[in-house]
Design an enzyme around this catalytic site. Structure first.
Site, short mmCIF file in Angstrom:
data_model
loop_
_atom_site.label_atom_id
_atom_site.label_comp_id
_atom_site.label_asym_id
_atom_site.label_seq_id
_atom_site.Cartn_x
_atom_site.Cartn_y
_atom_site.Cartn_z
CB SER A 144 -0.91 0.01 1.24
OG SER A 144 -0.14 0.21 2.42
CG LEU A 178 0.81 1.16 7.41
CD1 LEU A 178 -0.24 1.73 6.47
CD2 LEU A 178 0.21 0.89 8.79
CB ILE A 204 7.32 -0.70 8.84
CG1 ILE A 204 6.54 -1.26 10.03
CG2 ILE A 204 7.30 0.83 8.84
CD1 ILE A 204 5.08 -0.89 10.06
CE LYS A 205 5.73 0.66 0.24
NZ LYS A 205 4.76 0.83 -0.87
CB ILE A 206 11.58 2.78 6.00
CG1 ILE A 206 10.87 2.39 7.30
CG2 ILE A 206 12.54 3.94 6.26
CD1 ILE A 206 11.79 1.93 8.41
#
Length: 368
Positions: free
Chosen positions: A44, A108, A139-141
């Site tokens: 996403s 996310l 977790i998208k970083i």
């Protein structure tokens, strides 16, 4: 031989969907894609959520409750997005368990406005990891210079990370370094390395969009002949770098301790140039141990008419290097291209995030 999507899976490519929405979850659409299309993951981003909030009434009930509670707009956004991600993670939990944690992942993203702030990015990654509370979360970083230390620190704490917005080979190597450093710190802290997963999202189509515009502007026959090929060359050399790093002694020591490799993920695989085949960034990036995250339209195009011919990456490295050299030789500065694309990528997600905040603000007001 099976469907094209099954052939991709058989070739070692994990098919992930680059889309999520409450309506899709409520209707069983995601579960159907898992069962019928072999989708084994979901990604996403702020743009996807802004679009989802603009369509239908699927979020009304939750937004009404949030309005009654008088929560802030930012808290409401996090509540809404975490709800969808948690639901998606539950749909994909059987895939996660069947694959030993390799797939069945849902990603996310941290607030993109924090992309240049290491400390706040890490703090938000921790908060989202706690909020969603699912083992198959990522977790998208973003892979900004400031994001790299946050990636290392998050992994060291046991947070699985999807590193996003990678455009350059140089930055990709820095991302793999951040990954290795994070796992080494996790090992020193006594963490179970097998539970920490990561993918490196290498963006594809945007490279061609920018390079091809510059080639067209140069306008020579030699320049025009190079159009539509740079993104593939760039991604293929990224895979060569992946093979190099994950066959070295440093990685071997981590693998012996139970670590899983950080898989290359091909992102932005929807073809933007109508003159190019609509499945180009899928059929031409088939290699074992990779992920291809597709918008719904690309997923359906692949299912309908893609021709999967096996590995289309390994064995192409010399030609890929020659192509990038040729692009530079006609006057395209690739370092400038990837720098521009990173800045634009961050800006686009910030714009989408602000649109999402405004949309939620309006809906909260309507329900209060």
């Amino acid at each position: 031989m099976g469907s094209p999507l099954q052939q991709l899976s058989d070739a070692g490519v994990s098919v992930w969907l680059d889309d999520i929405s409450r309506q899709q979850l409520r209707s069983g659409g995601l579960a159907a894609l898992v069962a019928e299309r072999g989708v084994v993951g979901v990604t996403s981003n702020p743009t996807i959520f802004a679009k989802a909030l603009s369509e239908g009434d699927a979020y009304d009930s939750q937004l009404r409750d949030l309005a009654v509670r008088g929560v802030s707009v930012e808290e409401a956004v996090r509540s809404v997005t975490a709800y969808d991600i948690r639901w998606g993670a539950d749909v994909l939990r059987p895939v996660y368990e069947a694959s030993g944690g390799v797939d069945g992942r849902v990603s996310l993203e941290v607030d993109p406005r924090l992309a240049r702030d290491t400390e706040r990015t890490l703090a938000e990654a921790r908060a989202l990891w706690w909020l969603v509370d699912r083992p198959n979360l990522m977790i998208k970083i973003p892979a900004t210079v400031e994001g790299l230390p946050a990636i290392t620190a998050a992994l060291a704490e046991g947070i699985s990370v999807n590193v996003t917005l990678i455009f350059s080979l140089e930055r990709y190597r820095a991302v793999m370094e951040a990954f290795l450093a994070g796992l080494e710190q996790a090992r020193e802290a006594g963490r179970d390395l097998s539970s920490i997963h990561s993918v490196a999202s290498f963006f594809v189509s945007r490279v061609d969009t920018e390079v091809d515009a510059r080639l067209a502007k140069i306008g020579t026959e030699e320049a025009v002949a190079l159009r539509g090929k740079t993104a593939l060359a760039n991604a293929r050399l990224a895979y060569a770098a992946y093979e190099e790093v994950f066959s070295g002694e440093r990685w071997a020591a981590l693998a012996a301790a139970g670590a899983r490799p950080q898989r290359p993920l091909w992102a932005s695989t929807g073809v933007k140039d109508p003159e190019l085949p609509d499945t180009l960034y899928v059929t031409e990036l088939v290699a074992p141990g990779t992920v291809n995250t597709m918008p719904r339209a690309t997923l359906e195009a692949v299912a309908d008419h893609a021709r999967i011919t096996g590995d289309t990456v390994r064995g192409s490295y010399e030609a890929a290097r020659a192509h990038l050299d040729a692009v530079e030789a006609v006057g395209v500065n690739l370092a400038d291209v990837v720098e521009k694309l990173e800045a634009e990528g961050v800006d686009k997600f910030v714009t989408s995030w602000e649109e999402l905040l405004e949309r939620v603000s309006q809906q909260l007001a309507a329900h209060s």
